[in-house]
Design a protein around this motif. Structure first.
Motif, PDB file in Angstrom:
ATOM      1  N   THR A 856       0.848  -1.195   0.000  1.00  0.00           N
ATOM      2  CA  THR A 856       0.000   0.000   0.000  1.00  0.00           C
ATOM      3  C   THR A 856       0.879   1.238   0.000  1.00  0.00           C
ATOM      4  O   THR A 856       1.824   1.333   0.788  1.00  0.00           O
ATOM      5  CB  THR A 856      -0.919   0.021   1.236  1.00  0.00           C
ATOM      6  OG1 THR A 856      -1.765  -1.135   1.222  1.00  0.00           O
ATOM      7  CG2 THR A 856      -1.777   1.274   1.242  1.00  0.00           C
ATOM      8  N   ILE A 858       1.821   4.850   0.992  1.00  0.00           N
ATOM      9  CA  ILE A 858       1.549   5.772   2.093  1.00  0.00           C
ATOM     10  C   ILE A 858       2.491   6.954   1.963  1.00  0.00           C
ATOM     11  O   ILE A 858       3.697   6.781   1.752  1.00  0.00           O
ATOM     12  CB  ILE A 858       1.734   5.092   3.461  1.00  0.00           C
ATOM     13  CG1 ILE A 858       0.690   3.985   3.655  1.00  0.00           C
ATOM     14  CG2 ILE A 858       1.639   6.098   4.589  1.00  0.00           C
ATOM     15  CD1 ILE A 858       0.790   3.296   4.985  1.00  0.00           C
ATOM     16  N   TYR A 889      -4.553  13.387  -0.904  1.00  0.00           N
ATOM     17  CA  TYR A 889      -5.832  12.773  -0.508  1.00  0.00           C
ATOM     18  C   TYR A 889      -6.403  11.987  -1.682  1.00  0.00           C
ATOM     19  O   TYR A 889      -6.337  12.449  -2.832  1.00  0.00           O
ATOM     20  CB  TYR A 889      -6.802  13.873  -0.064  1.00  0.00           C
ATOM     21  CG  TYR A 889      -8.114  13.343   0.488  1.00  0.00           C
ATOM     22  CD1 TYR A 889      -8.208  12.969   1.815  1.00  0.00           C
ATOM     23  CD2 TYR A 889      -9.234  13.205  -0.332  1.00  0.00           C
ATOM     24  CE1 TYR A 889      -9.404  12.473   2.319  1.00  0.00           C
ATOM     25  CE2 TYR A 889     -10.422  12.718   0.167  1.00  0.00           C
ATOM     26  CZ  TYR A 889     -10.508  12.337   1.492  1.00  0.00           C
ATOM     27  OH  TYR A 889     -11.695  11.839   1.995  1.00  0.00           O
ATOM     28  N   PRO A 890      -6.948  10.788  -1.500  1.00  0.00           N
ATOM     29  CA  PRO A 890      -7.242  10.092  -0.217  1.00  0.00           C
ATOM     30  C   PRO A 890      -6.152   9.117   0.223  1.00  0.00           C
ATOM     31  O   PRO A 890      -6.398   8.243   1.047  1.00  0.00           O
ATOM     32  CB  PRO A 890      -8.527   9.363  -0.547  1.00  0.00           C
ATOM     33  CG  PRO A 890      -8.354   8.956  -1.974  1.00  0.00           C
ATOM     34  CD  PRO A 890      -7.603  10.098  -2.626  1.00  0.00           C
ATOM     35  N   ARG A 891      -4.969   9.204  -0.369  1.00  0.00           N
ATOM     36  CA  ARG A 891      -3.885   8.302   0.020  1.00  0.00           C
ATOM     37  C   ARG A 891      -3.585   8.465   1.510  1.00  0.00           C
ATOM     38  O   ARG A 891      -3.587   9.592   2.029  1.00  0.00           O
ATOM     39  CB  ARG A 891      -2.639   8.603  -0.793  1.00  0.00           C
ATOM     40  CG  ARG A 891      -1.445   7.688  -0.456  1.00  0.00           C
ATOM     41  CD  ARG A 891      -0.186   8.177  -1.119  1.00  0.00           C
ATOM     42  NE  ARG A 891      -0.287   8.098  -2.561  1.00  0.00           N
ATOM     43  CZ  ARG A 891       0.359   8.895  -3.409  1.00  0.00           C
ATOM     44  NH1 ARG A 891       1.125   9.877  -2.930  1.00  0.00           N
ATOM     45  NH2 ARG A 891       0.213   8.752  -4.700  1.00  0.00           N
ATOM     46  N   PRO A 892      -3.303   7.363   2.227  1.00  0.00           N
ATOM     47  CA  PRO A 892      -2.946   7.470   3.650  1.00  0.00           C
ATOM     48  C   PRO A 892      -1.718   8.346   3.854  1.00  0.00           C
ATOM     49  O   PRO A 892      -0.795   8.375   3.032  1.00  0.00           O
ATOM     50  CB  PRO A 892      -2.675   6.022   4.050  1.00  0.00           C
ATOM     51  CG  PRO A 892      -3.447   5.197   3.073  1.00  0.00           C
ATOM     52  CD  PRO A 892      -3.386   5.959   1.778  1.00  0.00           C
ATOM     53  N   ARG A 938      -3.696   9.907   8.609  1.00  0.00           N
ATOM     54  CA  ARG A 938      -4.952   9.771   7.872  1.00  0.00           C
ATOM     55  C   ARG A 938      -4.937   8.448   7.117  1.00  0.00           C
ATOM     56  O   ARG A 938      -3.893   8.016   6.612  1.00  0.00           O
ATOM     57  CB  ARG A 938      -5.113  10.919   6.873  1.00  0.00           C
ATOM     58  CG  ARG A 938      -6.364  10.815   5.991  1.00  0.00           C
ATOM     59  CD  ARG A 938      -6.416  11.905   4.943  1.00  0.00           C
ATOM     60  NE  ARG A 938      -5.434  11.732   3.893  1.00  0.00           N
ATOM     61  CZ  ARG A 938      -4.695  12.717   3.384  1.00  0.00           C
ATOM     62  NH1 ARG A 938      -4.818  13.937   3.861  1.00  0.00           N
ATOM     63  NH2 ARG A 938      -3.842  12.462   2.426  1.00  0.00           N
ATOM     64  N   GLY A 939      -6.071   7.793   7.033  1.00  0.00           N
ATOM     65  CA  GLY A 939      -6.208   6.603   6.202  1.00  0.00           C
ATOM     66  C   GLY A 939      -5.635   5.327   6.780  1.00  0.00           C
ATOM     67  O   GLY A 939      -5.555   4.316   6.074  1.00  0.00           O
ATOM     68  N   HIS A 968      -6.452  -4.645   2.152  1.00  0.00           N
ATOM     69  CA  HIS A 968      -5.896  -4.249   0.868  1.00  0.00           C
ATOM     70  C   HIS A 968      -6.997  -3.803  -0.089  1.00  0.00           C
ATOM     71  O   HIS A 968      -8.002  -4.507  -0.279  1.00  0.00           O
ATOM     72  CB  HIS A 968      -5.115  -5.408   0.247  1.00  0.00           C
ATOM     73  CG  HIS A 968      -4.365  -5.022  -0.992  1.00  0.00           C
ATOM     74  ND1 HIS A 968      -3.266  -4.194  -0.975  1.00  0.00           N
ATOM     75  CD2 HIS A 968      -4.582  -5.328  -2.302  1.00  0.00           C
ATOM     76  CE1 HIS A 968      -2.811  -4.023  -2.204  1.00  0.00           C
ATOM     77  NE2 HIS A 968      -3.606  -4.698  -3.033  1.00  0.00           N
ATOM     78  N   TYR A 970      -8.919  -1.227   0.374  1.00  0.00           N
ATOM     79  CA  TYR A 970      -9.944  -0.486   1.112  1.00  0.00           C
ATOM     80  C   TYR A 970      -9.368   0.843   1.580  1.00  0.00           C
ATOM     81  O   TYR A 970      -8.262   0.888   2.137  1.00  0.00           O
ATOM     82  CB  TYR A 970     -10.439  -1.308   2.305  1.00  0.00           C
ATOM     83  CG  TYR A 970     -11.551  -0.661   3.089  1.00  0.00           C
ATOM     84  CD1 TYR A 970     -12.867  -0.657   2.614  1.00  0.00           C
ATOM     85  CD2 TYR A 970     -11.287  -0.060   4.315  1.00  0.00           C
ATOM     86  CE1 TYR A 970     -13.888  -0.067   3.346  1.00  0.00           C
ATOM     87  CE2 TYR A 970     -12.304   0.530   5.053  1.00  0.00           C
ATOM     88  CZ  TYR A 970     -13.607   0.525   4.564  1.00  0.00           C
ATOM     89  OH  TYR A 970     -14.612   1.127   5.295  1.00  0.00           O
ATOM     90  N   VAL A 971     -10.081   1.932   1.391  1.00  0.00           N
ATOM     91  CA  VAL A 971      -9.617   3.273   1.740  1.00  0.00           C
ATOM     92  C   VAL A 971     -10.470   3.821   2.871  1.00  0.00           C
ATOM     93  O   VAL A 971     -11.710   3.851   2.762  1.00  0.00           O
ATOM     94  CB  VAL A 971      -9.663   4.225   0.525  1.00  0.00           C
ATOM     95  CG1 VAL A 971      -9.193   5.622   0.932  1.00  0.00           C
ATOM     96  CG2 VAL A 971      -8.807   3.680  -0.605  1.00  0.00           C
ATOM     97  N   THR A 973     -11.970   6.803   4.910  1.00  0.00           N
ATOM     98  CA  THR A 973     -12.293   8.221   4.760  1.00  0.00           C
ATOM     99  C   THR A 973     -13.291   8.604   5.840  1.00  0.00           C
ATOM    100  O   THR A 973     -14.058   7.769   6.341  1.00  0.00           O
ATOM    101  CB  THR A 973     -12.900   8.517   3.379  1.00  0.00           C
ATOM    102  OG1 THR A 973     -14.080   7.710   3.203  1.00  0.00           O
ATOM    103  CG2 THR A 973     -11.902   8.232   2.266  1.00  0.00           C
TER     104      THR A 973
END
Length: 1003
Positions: A856, A858, A889-892, A938-939, A968, A970-971, A973
């Motif tokens: 993932t 980040i 955003y929306p990346r962690p 975040r995330g 994996h 899944y985001v 928010t």
């Protein structure tokens, strides 16, 4: 007393001396020594194993059965009666040991070489050191025991090599046994015992230690073979009265010796007597009064094997190189030692006045002091005094340590400048360059720390004792070196110029002094560490690969470039070398290289730095040669100007980044370009036409021996740098601490330039904390140490190499920040460096990196914001950081930063801007004890948070957050506060969720 020779045998005739001599073969002395020495160690080992076996094999880590063989120290020094039996026997051994030393000197002494006398002295020191570590055990004084043991081992090297060199060519078997049978395994066991020591493997350690002892005794036993081949015997007799009576004492065969007779002007043909003198070197006698004992040594040929002049010359060259290394080590330690006080004051502390120590060489303008410093014993005395700088590591108080370093710098500067004043400028220039390369190599091998700096000790990566022992050996070589004719002064106090250099004086002594001062600073600033020019060019990662060179991998390339630059004047003919190095085009090449290094990044900028290294090192011998041509009453003024220029450049270089803490700093704010231009302008004074001599082709005179040695030693150093890199290369790449759990720990720590609370280097303590906290991602702040006052260090080297991390260093020293660094167990896909808006205060660095965390992506942001004195800067910097985080955003996101704000502070304070505009959450908004360091995210799921006490590593804390990735694909928010802060007992969680292990304690 007279001597006559008949046929193949000789007789010594004494007159009316009623003596009943007892003849003893000298080889028996070696046999007795070997027997008693072996008996001492063997009896101690057997008694210890029989009486206290489990006690002597036990150590601080483990005991029997894990450890099953005792060390030498535990065997001979801990328990009764083995300790007492050993000490009695070893005391008896001292007589034969001293006799061995004297006998070896007797058969090898000669008026044509000082080597036998030097080896005799080393043998005495070696024996005394042996007695020291034997009778001062590790239980009595661990440090004294270690120092004496190291001194004993180090003395073995010249003792054994000297024994090999003094072995006559016709003693083939002795030479083979000495070299092949003993030296190689001794060196091998020494390396295994002292260098490649495996923690916990105390039994193997003990085998190496015992092997060293027994091989040492065996080596000394080989002396007996020399004595037998020389037919050396000892006659001990008692004088009965003072009457004189003729008596013939037969002598052994002459073996084609050229014996010299006394009172006999007709030599016998068969004995090949070459001349008649009043002394007979084959026989030494001590005549005593009635009733006293006398010893007569008699032998065949007097052995006079000479150490070849080339070998002695190489030994002297090696000593000079190491003394040059000590010069760089002590000089560079001054700024790092005084900077400790500036760190704690965050401004001028008064310790900066120590910088004026560099004016010490101006005292050489005083004629009596200069005359004394130019003598051998003056140089030796000053070098001995300079060792205070190496011993200063034992001083705990930072202020007292600074005073010791100041004293060492005064001594080393006087000694070094006296060497530069001798007129042999080219040789001194080469030595200065080789010493610099050796210093840089030692730092590369020791994780960018000079191993003999006083800011290091055994716990922080120092090799201070080893450095001091080698320094003592180098100074001993200097003290016993055959003297060269001193440079005489005229009545006016001016030093006479050497005849062949009398007309080779630069037109302007001020110009040559300015050039030397600037070049000295440039070498100190840019090339005392192999990774400095790498830090200038580094910009991060792209597509999972570094854009430029890596310090731990490509540092040797810098050393190769430095070596190549120094080899150029050594291998080129004198006329070609002088014409090239003083030509304006060569100076233009240096300027172009410096411009590329400053203006470009990544590999292009690094290549510019390499070429700049070649340029600076190539002109070093000629610049120093020009400056050293000025003697007499201009010596003091010349050195004053040289170091005045260096001091001004030191200050200017620091003010480009520390402008907020010094008066008038705004004029040099972020103007490294001006400082670099000033350096080059000053160096230009050494080029044509300013530095040209009246006879340019004869200015740079280089002895043929120097031309041979320089390439050899530099090739060896270059090869060593490559081998060191391979040795440090990690076998396995970085892996997370909790693989397969989708859990990772992240931390932020302001480490105050790697200086702990008492002024020691803190890299290894930082490594220990990071390891114990199992940090997969950590941001380190105040890490840009590639400046003279910080020691040109890289604070990430220890953790990166020993724990396995990908490293991204923030904006380099040419971008004028305090520095930031990111260490990651996960691959860095790409990264970008930011200079945050700072119209009023200091520049703030930031690293924006995208990591591949368990598949993932980040975003991790590491930043260091400005101080509380500049509210506008903090506001603008916070807005820029919020923009960076919101843009992903929306990346962690995980934010690890130093932010001068209170928790929950409203705008325009940074807290509200970062949290709301950056679309992130505070890891614990109820923690009101924070002031500077914050973790935002975040995330991801936040599962734990801690603030860890740092002991004496630094005055700031380490903040840690533990996070878990969502499934994996899944985001997360719009996370609510309730979903983010669910509470649970740690006993109900899996073991990998435990953040801080119990029982962890740091100092």
């Amino acid at each position: 007393m007279s001597s006559r020779t008949t046929g193949k045998h000789s007789t010594l005739t004494t007159v009316n001396q009623k003596v009943a001599p007892l003849f003893i073969d000298a080889s028996h002395v070696a046999a007795v020594h070997t027997f008693i020495a072996f008996s001492a160690f063997t009896s101690a080992l057997l008694l210890g194993c029989a009486l206290h076996y489990k006690k002597i094999v036990k150590n601080g880590i483990a005991g029997y059965p894990e450890e099953w063989f005792p060390s030498v120290s535990a065997t001979i020094g801990d328990w009764y009666p083995e300790r007492n039996v050993f000490q009695i026997l070893i005391a008896i051994t001292s007589g034969p040991r001293f006799a061995l030393i004297f006998l070896q000197y007797f058969i090898s002494r000669t008026s044509r070489s000082a080597l036998p006398l030097w080896i005799f002295f080393v043998g005495i020191v070696r024996t005394l050191a042996c007695g020291g570590w034997v009778y001062v055990t590790s239980n009595d004084d661990h440090d004294a025991h270690d120092v004496l043991m190291i001194l004993y081992i180090v003395c073995n090297v010249p003792w054994m090599l000297g024994g090999i060199m003094n072995t006559p060519p016709n003693h083939v078997q002795v030479r083979k046994r000495r070299f092949f049978a003993l030296i190689i395994p001794l060196v091998y066991f020494f390396i295994q015992h002292k260098v490649h020591r495996i923690p916990g493997a105390y039994t193997r350690y003990a085998f190496f230690e015992w092997g060293l002892i027994f091989l040492d005794v065996l080596y000394d036993s080989i002396s007996g073979a020399d004595f037998r081949l020389c037919n050396l015997q000892i006659a001990i007799g008692v004088s009965l009265d003072s009457g004189i009576e003729h008596k013939d004492i037969p002598l052994p065969p002459a073996h084609d010796n050229k014996l010299k007779s006394v009172d006999d002007n007709t030599p016998e043909p068969n004995d090949k007597i070459s001349s008649t003198v009043k002394t007979q070197p084959a026989i030494a006698s001590n005549e005593h009064k009635s009733g006293t004992r006398g010893i007569i040594f008699r032998g065949g040929r007097l052995l006079t094997p000479l150490m070849k002049p080339a070998l002695r010359s190489w030994l002297g060259f090696a000593a000079d190189v190491y003394l040059s290394y000590l010069f760089w080590s002590i000089i560079t330690s001054l700024l790092t030692t005084l900077f400790y006080f500036s760190v704690w004051e965050l401004g001028l502390s008064g310790a900066e006045a120590a910088l004026f120590t560099y004016f010490t060489p101006a005292l050489l303008g005083i004629t009596p002091l200069r005359n004394w410093a130019l003598t051998k014993w003056g140089r030796v005395t000053l070098r001995v005094l300079s060792l205070i700088g190496l011993a200063a590591y034992r001083i705990d108080d930072p202020l007292e340590r600074l005073w010791a370093v100041i004293g060492a710098n005064i001594a080393i500067l006087l000694s070094q400048m006296a060497d530069w004043t001798t007129g042999d400028g080219a040789y001194q220039g080469f030595l200065l360059g080789v010493g610099l390369v050796l210093s840089s190599l030692s730092k590369h091998a020791n994780h960018s720390n000079n191993p003999v700096w006083p800011m290091l000790n055994e716990e922080t990566g120092g090799y201070n004792k080893t450095g001091m022992v080698i320094a003592v050996c180098a100074i001993l070589e200097l003290a016993t070196r055959p003297s060269s004719p001193p440079i005489k002064e005229e009545k006016s106090g001016k030093l006479k110029q050497p005849p062949n250099n009398a007309k080779d004086i630069p037109r302007n002594w001020i110009a040559s002094s300015i050039a030397l001062g600037s070049l000295f600073f440039t070498l100190h600033c840019m090339f005392t560490d192999s990774s400095t020019i790498i830090a200038w060019s580094w910009t991060g990662y792209q597509d999972g690969q570094p854009r430029g060179p890596l310090p731990h991998l490509h540092g040797p390339i810098t050393l190769l470039a430095q070596s190549l630059g120094l080899i150029i004047p050594a291998v080129l003919p004198t006329s070609a070398s002088t014409a090239l190095l003083s030509h304006p085009l060569w100076f233009a090449y240096g300027c172009a290289s410096a411009f590329v290094m400053y203006r470009f990044r990544d590999w292009t900028g690094f290549l510019g730095g390499l070429n700049f290294a070649i340029f600076c090192m190539s002109i070093l011998p000629s610049v120093l040669s020009q400056s050293s041509a000025w003697q007499g009453d201009k010596v003091g003024r010349r050195h004053f100007v040289t170091f005045l220029v260096a001091i001004l450049l030191y200050l200017a270089n620091v003010w480009t980044v520390a402008y907020a803490f010094v008066p008038g700093g705004s004029y040099l704010r972020e103007r490294t370009d001006l400082v670099l231009a000033a350096q080059l302008a000053a160096i230009s004074l050494a080029s044509w036409p300013f530095g040209a001599s009246t006879r340019p082709n004869s200015m740079l005179r280089i002895p043929s021996s120097t031309r041979t040695r320089i390439p050899v030693i530099l090739c060896l150093l270059s090869l060593s740098s490559v081998l060191v890199t391979l040795l440090h290369w990690p076998v396995v790449g970085p892996t997370p601490y909790k693989p397969g759990t989708r859990t990772f720990n992240a931390g932020i720590w302001t480490i105050h330039f790697g200086i702990d609370n008492v002024g020691h280097d803190s890299q290894r303590r930082i490594r220990d904390v990071i390891r114990d906290m199992k940090l997969d991602v950590v941001g380190l702040l105040e890490t840009d140490l590639h400046r003279t006052v910080y020691g040109n260090r890289d604070l990430t080297r220890v953790a990166a190499e020993e724990l396995g991390y990908y490293v991204d260093l923030g904006p380099g020293p040419n971008l004028h920040t305090w520095g930031a660094a990111l260490l990651s167990k996960f691959p860095i896909i790409h990264s970008r460096h930011h200079l945050l808006p700072s119209p009023h205060g200091e520049l703030a660095p930031a690293i924006e990196a995208v990591l591949d965390v368990y598949g993932t992506e980040i975003t991790v942001v590491v930043s260091h914001n400005g101080q509380e004195e500049d509210p506008l800067d903090r506001e603008l910097q916070s807005k820029e950081l919020a923009r960076i985080m919101a843009a992903s955003y929306p990346r962690p996101v995980v934010f690890l930063g130093y932010v001068v704000t209170k928790p929950l502070a409203p705008r325009p304070a940074p807290y509200d801007i970062l949290v709301n505009d950056g679309l992130v959450y505070d890891i614990d908004q109820n923690d009101w004890d924070r002031w500077c360091e914050y973790i935002l995210y975040r995330g991801v799921y936040r599962t734990a948070y801690a603030r860890v006490s740092r002991g004496i590593v630094t005055d700031t804390e380490l903040q840690i957050g533990q996070f878990v990735l969502p499934r994996h694909g899944y985001v997360l928010t719009n996370q609510t506060e309730g979903s983010r802060l669910l509470r649970s007992f740690k006993e109900d969680l899996p073991e990998h969720h435990v953040l801080v292990p119990n029982g962890i304690l740091w100092q």
